[in-house]
Motif scaffolding. Structure first.
Motif, short mmCIF file in Angstrom:
data_model
loop_
_atom_site.label_atom_id
_atom_site.label_comp_id
_atom_site.label_asym_id
_atom_site.label_seq_id
_atom_site.Cartn_x
_atom_site.Cartn_y
_atom_site.Cartn_z
N GLN A 69 -33.11 39.26 64.07
CA GLN A 69 -32.96 38.96 62.66
C GLN A 69 -33.01 37.46 62.39
O GLN A 69 -33.55 37.03 61.38
CB GLN A 69 -31.65 39.53 62.13
N ALA A 73 -35.44 35.61 59.83
CA ALA A 73 -34.95 34.74 58.76
C ALA A 73 -35.64 33.38 58.81
O ALA A 73 -35.98 32.80 57.76
CB ALA A 73 -33.44 34.57 58.88
N THR A 122 -31.64 29.81 54.35
CA THR A 122 -31.82 31.05 55.11
C THR A 122 -32.39 30.77 56.50
O THR A 122 -31.95 31.35 57.50
CB THR A 122 -32.74 32.01 54.35
N ARG A 162 -26.96 36.49 52.22
CA ARG A 162 -28.16 37.27 51.95
C ARG A 162 -27.94 38.27 50.82
O ARG A 162 -28.87 38.58 50.07
CB ARG A 162 -28.62 38.00 53.21
N ILE A 166 -30.42 38.20 47.66
CA ILE A 166 -31.18 39.38 47.27
C ILE A 166 -30.99 39.67 45.78
O ILE A 166 -31.95 39.98 45.05
CB ILE A 166 -30.73 40.60 48.11
N TRP A 187 -34.45 43.35 53.68
CA TRP A 187 -33.16 42.65 53.74
C TRP A 187 -32.00 43.59 53.42
O TRP A 187 -30.89 43.41 53.96
CB TRP A 187 -33.16 41.46 52.79
#
Length: 258
Positions: A69, A73, A122, A162, A166, A187
């Protein structure tokens, strides 16, 4: 774990200087858990297993998952910065491109700059996630609690971050484009996986803390017996109680063995 139990069994024959008791450092994660339960009455669930395996193996899988992950990212964060800067309003480009930049936000400059900033944060969070995952793997291999804490904090902050991004990006971006829809769905899946992975590692962390606490109780007891003059005896009056402590530690940690 075998080394820990052997250490407890050897305390009755080793020198007194090698049996000096030391208090366990209060871990930040354990303190946060206790504070949350005291003030709100809510406790973070401790999982007995990771669905298809035990929490120790599940923690290793969680570390591997977070490394993947983290790479995702970094790539997506850098791509967002690149696409937003390349498709700035008024810019002209010549040549052939693999895809169209119609999906890139081109409205308010402040919103645009915020999207670029969030992309950079991020990507930085992905780097932190990879670093803490490597530390977590080392902590899992040696069963050291404090090496697990950076990952627990980093994963919690990254997941919360996150979730906010989002929500924000789904509002400002045009969701008719496939890129935004796919990123939103991916995500959301990552966030769900992060929560489960965090619970698995958190559960194993608390198991290790409990084992350490029992070990410290046994060390204090053996040190107390040595000061009373029983250290030279092959079997001390407290040997039976110590065996019970060792048995408790072994039983408590059985499901965490690889």
């Amino acid at each position: 774990m075998v080394g820990r139990i052997r250490l407890l069994s050897d305390l009755s024959v080793t020198s007194r200087t090698s049996r000096v008791s030391h208090a366990t450092t209060i871990r930040s994660v354990a303190t946060l858990t206790d504070t949350l339960k005291t003030k709100t009455g809510l406790s973070i669930p401790i999982l007995p297993d990771a669905v298809f395996t035990n929490v120790q193996r599940g923690s290793v899988l969680a570390a591997t998952y977070s490394i993947i992950q983290g790479l995702f990212a970094i790539v997506t964060g850098c791509f967002d910065i690149y696409s937003l800067s390349l498709a700035a309003p008024g810019s002209s480009h010549y040549g052939f491109y693999l895809f169209s930049y119609d999906f890139v936000y081109s409205g308010n400059p402040h919103v645009r700059n915020s999207l670029m900033l969030f992309g950079g944060i991020t990507a930085f969070g992905g780097v932190c996630l990879i670093i803490t995952s490597v530390v977590l793997l080392q902590g899992l291999r040696k069963e050291i609690e404090f090496r697990m804490e950076p990952w627990i904090w980093c994963m919690a902050l990254f997941t919360a971050w996150r979730i906010l991004i989002i929500i924000y990006s789904s509002i400002v971006n045009d969701m008719v484009f496939a890129y935004h829809v796919v990123m939103c769905l991916l995500w959301l899946l990552f966030i769900a996986g992060n929560i489960f992975a965090w619970l698995v590692v958190h559960s194993f962390y608390h198991e290790l803390c409990e084992v350490t606490r029992l070990e410290d109780v046994a060390r204090v007891k053996m040190d107390t017996m040595s000061t009373m003059g029983f250290s030279s005896r092959p079997t001390t009056p407290g040997a039976h109680g110590d065996n019970e402590l060792i048995y408790c530690i072994t039983t408590h940690h059985t499901r965490g063995k690889v």
